[in-house]
Design an enzyme around this catalytic site. Structure first.
Site, mmCIF file in Angstrom:
data_model
loop_
_atom_site.group_PDB
_atom_site.id
_atom_site.type_symbol
_atom_site.label_atom_id
_atom_site.label_comp_id
_atom_site.label_asym_id
_atom_site.label_seq_id
_atom_site.Cartn_x
_atom_site.Cartn_y
_atom_site.Cartn_z
ATOM 1 N N ASP A 176 0.838 -1.207 0.000
ATOM 2 C CA ASP A 176 0.000 0.000 0.000
ATOM 3 C C ASP A 176 0.872 1.256 0.000
ATOM 4 O OD1 ASP A 176 -2.401 -1.693 0.495
ATOM 5 O OD2 ASP A 176 -1.422 -2.001 2.418
ATOM 6 N N HIS A 236 -4.627 -3.363 6.638
ATOM 7 C CA HIS A 236 -4.428 -3.648 5.212
ATOM 8 C C HIS A 236 -5.782 -4.095 4.649
ATOM 9 C CE1 HIS A 236 -2.785 -4.930 1.437
ATOM 10 N NE2 HIS A 236 -3.207 -6.154 1.625
#
Length: 333
Positions: free
Chosen positions: A159, A187
């Site tokens: 990410d 996440h």
């Protein structure tokens, strides 16, 4: 030449591992002078596939790769480990409730945490990749009480890299010209990609990201949702989940954990939240900005948090608390 280190990859017959193993074996992660014993763990039906992966690793003729051990047994897989990269997990199937997914993964990561406790070195560094990664990591840690909580982390570097790349493309600079983006939290699609503290090198001069991008509505809107939903976008396009970029992020995460972060830079890692200064509940694995030295991470403290960021940081924490509580109810069964 140093003694070989033992590195475990679980889910080793899967597609992330297929993109990952070559980089580890050739020295991109643990150093160009560090011999490696690669331990490949997967479920019994995948052993024939694993044999093919072993053949390919042998056929790469890599000087640092001293041994490859394919196995379906935890007592072999987790023995004397220096590093464990836990990629394998139960994927979400169509029509599956989130709590069913959590229940299946609690069973997997309880077993793997107990195996780390029983067989691995107490200095082992553990990276959990399999989703839901934050909560799976917490369960593994709780199942290995004699291994320090600081030795467990989950992957939010993918990410982080996605956020870095989006800003770089927007500014027309290389990705390494952008530093100190942050992924806060889970996440999942509630994660908060934050560039309030990021810097962009534009023509040799460091500029704050908001000044470099010059588009606040994009940074507070489409930028965030693009990073949050990127995994789903890749699946829609490829009909397969991110593998190449996930493997690259795993390499980045483990290399920084081994060798440290650059001065003045922090990276995003899902780590134990105990003692954090950002008001995040303690008993979580939550993604923070960290800097790393001597294989130890520290949360980068003291960053100002505005109301916009606070709300997003709290929302992703709330999701993690709910996940944790559901998972712990299964753990005690």
């Amino acid at each position: 030449m140093a003694d070989p280190i033992r590195v475990l990859v679980t889910g080793a017959a899967g597609q992330i591992a297929y993109s990952l193993l070559y980089s580890i074996a050739k020295g991109d992660v643990f150093g160009k002078d560090q011999p490696i014993i690669l331990v490949l763990l997967d479920i019994s039906p995948m052993l024939p596939v694993l044999d093919g992966v072993v053949m390919e690793l042998q056929d790469c003729a890599l000087p640092l790769l001293r041994e490859v051990i394919p196995t379906d047994k935890v007592e072999v897989g987790f023995k004397d480990l220096d590093a464990a990269i836990l990629v394998g997990s139960m994927p979400r199937k169509e029509g599956m409730e989130r709590k069913d997914l959590l229940k299946a993964n609690v069973a997997i990561f309880k077993t793997q945490g107990a195996a780390l406790e029983k067989y691995a070195k107490k200095t082992v560094r553990v990276l959990v990749v399999g989703n839901p990664a934050n909560t799976n990591c917490l369960i593994a840690s709780k199942s290995a009480p004699s291994i320090p909580k600081e030795n467990f982390s989950c992957l939010t570097r993918l990410d982080h890299n996605r956020a870095r790349s989006q800003v770089a493309m927007r500014c027309g600079v290389p990705a390494d010209a952008v530093k100190n983006v942050i992924i806060w939290g889970n996440h999942s699609s509630t994660q908060y990609p934050d560039v309030h503290h990021a810097m962009v090198n534009v023509h040799g001069k460091e500029v704050e990201a908001y000044d470099a991008v010059k588009d606040d509505s994009w940074l507070k809107g489409d930028f965030i949702s693009t990073v949050q939903l990127r995994g789903a976008a890749v699946i829609k396009a490829r009909k397969l989940s991110s593998a190449m970029s996930a493997a690259k992020a795993i390499c980045d995460h483990m290399r920084d954990w081994w060798f440290g972060t650059l001065d003045g830079e922090f990276m995003s890692m899902g780590v134990y939240a105990g003692g954090n200064s950002y008001g995040i509940p303690e008993d979580l694995i939550y993604s923070f900005p960290v800097h790393i030295k001597n294989k130890s991470w520290n949360i980068h403290d003291g960053l100002p948090v505005n109301d916009f960021s606070r709300a997003k940081m709290d929302a992703t924490a709330a999701e993690l608390v709910e996940e944790r509580d559901t998972a712990l109810s299964f753990l005690s069964q």
